[in-house]
Design an enzyme around this catalytic site. Structure first.
Site, PDB file in Angstrom:
ATOM      1  N   ASN A 156     -22.849  -9.334 -18.086  1.00 42.48           N
ATOM      2  CA  ASN A 156     -23.405 -10.155 -16.856  1.00 42.48           C
ATOM      3  C   ASN A 156     -24.426  -9.307 -16.201  1.00 42.48           C
ATOM      4  O   ASN A 156     -24.643  -8.446 -16.593  1.00 42.48           O
ATOM      5  CB  ASN A 156     -22.059 -10.449 -15.883  1.00 42.48           C
ATOM      6  CG  ASN A 156     -21.636  -9.333 -15.297  1.00 42.48           C
ATOM      7  OD1 ASN A 156     -22.069  -8.392 -14.774  1.00 42.48           O
ATOM      8  ND2 ASN A 156     -20.164  -8.731 -15.586  1.00 42.48           N
ATOM      9  N   ASP A 179     -17.334  -8.308 -23.260  1.00 46.78           N
ATOM     10  CA  ASP A 179     -17.741  -7.085 -22.265  1.00 46.78           C
ATOM     11  C   ASP A 179     -16.707  -6.068 -21.975  1.00 46.78           C
ATOM     12  O   ASP A 179     -16.805  -5.051 -22.131  1.00 46.78           O
ATOM     13  CB  ASP A 179     -18.272  -7.668 -20.969  1.00 46.78           C
ATOM     14  CG  ASP A 179     -19.298  -6.886 -20.244  1.00 46.78           C
ATOM     15  OD1 ASP A 179     -19.293  -5.938 -20.683  1.00 46.78           O
ATOM     16  OD2 ASP A 179     -19.425  -7.432 -19.067  1.00 46.78           O
ATOM     17  N   TYR A 219     -18.569 -18.322 -19.840  1.00 43.41           N
ATOM     18  CA  TYR A 219     -20.025 -18.905 -19.204  1.00 43.41           C
ATOM     19  C   TYR A 219     -20.153 -20.331 -19.603  1.00 43.41           C
ATOM     20  O   TYR A 219     -20.952 -21.165 -19.167  1.00 43.41           O
ATOM     21  CB  TYR A 219     -21.251 -18.141 -19.621  1.00 43.41           C
ATOM     22  CG  TYR A 219     -21.417 -16.900 -18.846  1.00 43.41           C
ATOM     23  CD1 TYR A 219     -20.517 -16.279 -17.599  1.00 43.41           C
ATOM     24  CD2 TYR A 219     -22.673 -15.954 -18.845  1.00 43.41           C
ATOM     25  CE1 TYR A 219     -21.078 -15.413 -16.895  1.00 43.41           C
ATOM     26  CE2 TYR A 219     -23.017 -15.042 -18.201  1.00 43.41           C
ATOM     27  CZ  TYR A 219     -21.850 -14.819 -16.986  1.00 43.41           C
ATOM     28  OH  TYR A 219     -22.235 -13.505 -16.228  1.00 43.41           O
TER      29      TYR A 219
END
Ligand code: AR6
Length: 165
Positions: free
Chosen positions: A22, A32, A119
């Site tokens: 992000n 992530d 997302y």
């Protein structure tokens, strides 16, 4: 060569793995979180010093405890219905990651399915952009092997269909 693998990207011994980050670059969930856990706290220190990354751009760090030498962090678009430049931004992510490769002599790189998790990007549409963007550029930046690293077979099948079709 473009290959499709079903694997945990943190386990891949390639020159660079790509992180679907992000814009803070300070970690998160999904791939992530997995990358930061596997790389160790020095990765967060280096990311903090970078100070963030706009959507559609990319930044490179070392891989620390990962088998991969480098992590290329890119920020995919959050899906908002498709009329907020999401497709252009997603293509930009793949391009900007590849453009960082020559300076570090990266020959083998693995991409996760950027924006396809938290997302919310529609998966087949994202895969089409990933394949078209990567195929048109990777050899020109000296990359020899690109792995599309999928967490599950459903995602891998989408890549297989896109590449064979
Ligand atoms: N190896 C390979 N692929 C993985 C792994 C893994 N270890 N873990 C998840 N995936 P996501 P995004 C797949 O949500 O949609 C974070 O909080 C997953 O199944 O990781 O770009 C960031 O900090 C999916 O197909 O990334 C951002 O806030 C793909 O990786 C936000 O999530 C991407 O899913 C970014 O969301």
């Amino acid at each position: 060569m473009i290959r499709i693998e079903t694997a945990d990207i943190t386990q891949l011994k390639v020159d660079a793995i790509v992180n679907a980050a992000n814009s803070t670059l300070l970690g998160g969930g999904g791939v992530d979180g997995a990358i930061h856990r596997a790389a160790g706290p020095q990765l967060l220190d280096e990311c903090r010093a970078i100070g963030g990354c706009p959507t559609g751009e990319a930044r490179i760090t070392q891989g620390y405890h990962l088998p991969a030498g480098y992590v290329i962090h890119t920020v995919g678009p959050i899906w908002q219905g498709g009329e907020r430049g999401e497709a252009q931004l997603l293509a930009s992510c793949y391009r900007e990651c590849l453009k960082l490769c020559p300076a570090k002599a990266i020959k083998r790189i693995a991409f996760p399915a950027i924006s396809c998790g938290i997302y919310g990007y529609p998966k087949a549409a994202a895969v089409a952009i990933a394949v078209a963007t990567v195929a048109s550029l990777y050899q020109r930046v000296g990359v020899e092997e690109v792995i599309f690293c999928c967490f599950d077979e459903t995602m891998a099948d989408l890549y297989r269909t896109e590449i064979s079709g």
